[in-house]
Design a protein around this motif. Structure first.
Motif, mmCIF file in Angstrom:
data_model
loop_
_atom_site.group_PDB
_atom_site.id
_atom_site.type_symbol
_atom_site.label_atom_id
_atom_site.label_comp_id
_atom_site.label_asym_id
_atom_site.label_seq_id
_atom_site.Cartn_x
_atom_site.Cartn_y
_atom_site.Cartn_z
ATOM 1 N N ALA A 86 2.687 -6.776 -8.217
ATOM 2 C CA ALA A 86 1.645 -5.986 -7.551
ATOM 3 C C ALA A 86 2.106 -5.542 -6.160
ATOM 4 O O ALA A 86 1.853 -4.403 -5.733
ATOM 5 N N THR A 87 2.824 -6.475 -5.468
ATOM 6 C CA THR A 87 3.334 -6.112 -4.135
ATOM 7 C C THR A 87 4.348 -4.982 -4.232
ATOM 8 O O THR A 87 4.315 -4.004 -3.451
ATOM 9 N N GLU A 88 5.273 -5.111 -5.201
ATOM 10 C CA GLU A 88 6.279 -4.073 -5.371
ATOM 11 C C GLU A 88 5.645 -2.743 -5.767
ATOM 12 O O GLU A 88 6.040 -1.672 -5.278
ATOM 13 N N VAL A 89 4.671 -2.805 -6.659
ATOM 14 C CA VAL A 89 3.967 -1.573 -7.057
ATOM 15 C C VAL A 89 3.276 -0.945 -5.854
ATOM 16 O O VAL A 89 3.261 0.265 -5.670
ATOM 17 N N GLY A 90 2.713 -1.830 -5.003
ATOM 18 C CA GLY A 90 2.065 -1.314 -3.793
ATOM 19 C C GLY A 90 3.046 -0.598 -2.872
ATOM 20 O O GLY A 90 2.749 0.459 -2.304
ATOM 21 N N LEU A 91 4.263 -1.211 -2.724
ATOM 22 C CA LEU A 91 5.283 -0.584 -1.893
ATOM 23 C C LEU A 91 5.730 0.753 -2.469
ATOM 24 O O LEU A 91 5.908 1.747 -1.746
ATOM 25 N N VAL A 92 5.937 0.734 -3.800
ATOM 26 C CA VAL A 92 6.335 1.987 -4.454
ATOM 27 C C VAL A 92 5.263 3.057 -4.266
ATOM 28 O O VAL A 92 5.551 4.219 -3.974
ATOM 29 N N GLN A 93 4.033 2.640 -4.429
ATOM 30 C CA GLN A 93 2.931 3.590 -4.267
ATOM 31 C C GLN A 93 2.864 4.107 -2.829
ATOM 32 O O GLN A 93 2.586 5.285 -2.585
ATOM 33 N N LYS A 94 3.159 3.195 -1.895
ATOM 34 C CA LYS A 94 3.171 3.609 -0.501
ATOM 35 C C LYS A 94 4.263 4.645 -0.252
ATOM 36 O O LYS A 94 4.056 5.645 0.450
ATOM 37 N N GLU A 95 5.455 4.383 -0.857
ATOM 38 C CA GLU A 95 6.542 5.360 -0.728
ATOM 39 C C GLU A 95 6.160 6.693 -1.361
ATOM 40 O O GLU A 95 6.457 7.767 -0.824
#
Length: 450
Positions: A86-95
């Motif tokens: 979920a954290t990684e998905v959040g970072l990707v989404q932020k990018e």
């Protein structure tokens, strides 16, 4: 163009796990652990006693708890993986969001730049349209003024055209054409002072002098910022020009054919970069062409009443059939060529001129004498020419043929129009003047040293 914004790799997000599921899984693990402990506690130690029973039950308890703790650890690791994912998905989404913002900003910048350029083009087009309309209006008004029957209005039209050409370089050739067209209009310079149109004729003369001055003043490189360029084409074919002064002017293609020059025609120091035509022109006064530079010039059947071509430079010159008619008045000749005096004063001057390719004087007539002294270049031709007055070829050694085919296979000789000028003239060394005044050529070997 803006560089593309890098796109991050997208990852599919997991569905959120409900708390009930977590609680049920935890409860299930606890129940399984309890059941396993109980089973191992009772069934795994059946038939044992004493110390073995105690050891077996401890092992059963340790095994059950280990399995329970391991299951809980696995579930905890799973929960940790979900949280990391979920954290990684959040970072990707932020990018992705940042990339979208960058793309939106770049698009906004491109749109703004496009709008700016479009606005500039629209403004430039609007300004050009306004300028063109203003120029058209000024041009139309000046043209109407030039066609007025009132001299002051025509003066205003000429100066308006001058100002228009000075401010708008792209219209200069058009203005030159219009001024030349005005000067080509019929004009009788002479008349009785008692004529009803005498006043109008005098006023028109002043208007034409003004048009001549405006035209010539902007064809001189020495004029600086008011110089309109050397490529200007001038068409004054058939024009009547009065005391015209084109000294120092630079012409592109120039057509003065059949023009009438009243009074002095001053071309001193002028330059003709392309074809110049003076065919059938009439110079009623003295024609000054000192230090003029010609490319190809035609004076075919032109009429001169005194001319000065001293130090003129020709690439190709055609004076075929030109008529050098009247003797220059003594004081005028003395002013223009003081080294000649008395009865030896010629009426036309070509001394020190240079003919790079050819000077054609076939069938020309020199009534008042002519000076070809110190002429240089490739050659001169005088077939069928007629010489009157004192003629001089001092130190001129370039080819000076006096024969020309008349088209019927017969050669026409140059001739002297009066009997006594032969002895007072200095002819080329390869010419012989007979008693009948006809000039013939000596054998080639006699003049080979020339």
């Amino acid at each position: 163009m803006a560089s593309p914004v890098p796109q991050p790799t997208s990852r599919e997000p997991l569905q959120p796990m409900p708390r009930k599921v977590i609680a049920l899984v935890a409860t299930g693990i606890a129940l399984v652990t309890i059941v396993l402990v109980v089973v191992l506690w009772w069934w795994g130690t059946a038939g044992l006693s004493g110390k073995e029973l105690v050891t077996a039950r401890l092992d059963a308890l340790r095994t059950g708890l280990s399995i329970g703790i391991g299951g809980g650890g696995v579930f905890a690791l799973y929960l940790a993986w979900r949280r990391q994912h979920a954290t990684e998905v959040g970072l990707v989404q932020k990018e992705l969001d940042q990339a979208d913002v960058a793309r939106a900003y770049e698009l906004q910048r491109e749109v703004a730049e496009h709008n700016r350029l479009h606005a500039e083009r629209v403004a430039a087009a609007t300004e050009k349209d306004a300028s063109d309309r203003r120029v058209t209006e000024l041009y139309t008004k000046a043209s109407e003024q030039l066609g007025s029957d009132k001299a002051p209005v025509r003066f205003a039209g000429i100066y308006a055209l001058e100002r228009l050409a000075q401010d708008n370089p792209e219209h200069r050739q058009t203005i030159v054409n219009l001024l030349c067209a005005y000067l080509r209009m019929p004009y009788p310079p002479r008349g009785d002072e008692n004529d009803a149109d005498h006043r109008e004729r005098v006023q028109e003369l002043e208007v034409r002098r003004t048009a001549q001055h405006v035209l010539s003043s902007h064809l001189r490189p020495a004029a600086g910022v008011t110089f309109w360029g050397e490529a200007q084409e001038v068409n004054l074919n058939g024009a009547t020009l009065v005391d015209v002064d084109f000294s120092g002017c630079h012409f592109g293609e120039a057509d003065f054919g059949e023009a009438v020059f009243v009074g002095t025609a001053n071309f001193v120091g002028a330059a003709f970069t392309r074809l110049a035509s003076f065919n059938r022109v009439v110079f009623e006064g003295f024609a000054q062409f000192v230090n003029v530079k010609f490319d190809a010039v035609f004076f075919v059947n032109a009429t001169f009443h005194g001319s000065n071509f001293m130090n003129a430079a020709f690439r190709l010159a055609q004076f075929d059939g030109a008529r050098f008619r009247a003797a220059v008045r003594a004081e005028v000749a003395e002013a223009h060529h003081p080294r000649h005096g008395g009865s030896d004063r010629p009426g036309d001057y070509f001394n020190t001129a240079h003919f790079r390719e050819l000077g054609n004087f076939r069938r020309a007539s020199f009534d008042a004498g002519v000076d070809f002294s110190d002429v240089t270049g490739s050659g001169l031709e005088f077939g069928g020419a007629c010489f009157g007055g004192v003629t001089k070829f001092n130190r001129t050694t370039i080819l000076a043929e006096c024969l020309v085919d008349d088209g019927a296979g017969q050669f026409i000789h140059a001739q002297v129009s009066t009997g006594d000028v032969a002895t007072r003239s200095t002819w080329p060394e390869n010419w012989v003047v007979g008693e009948d005044g006809v000039i013939t050529e000596r054998p080639v070997e006699t003049s080979a040293s020339d």
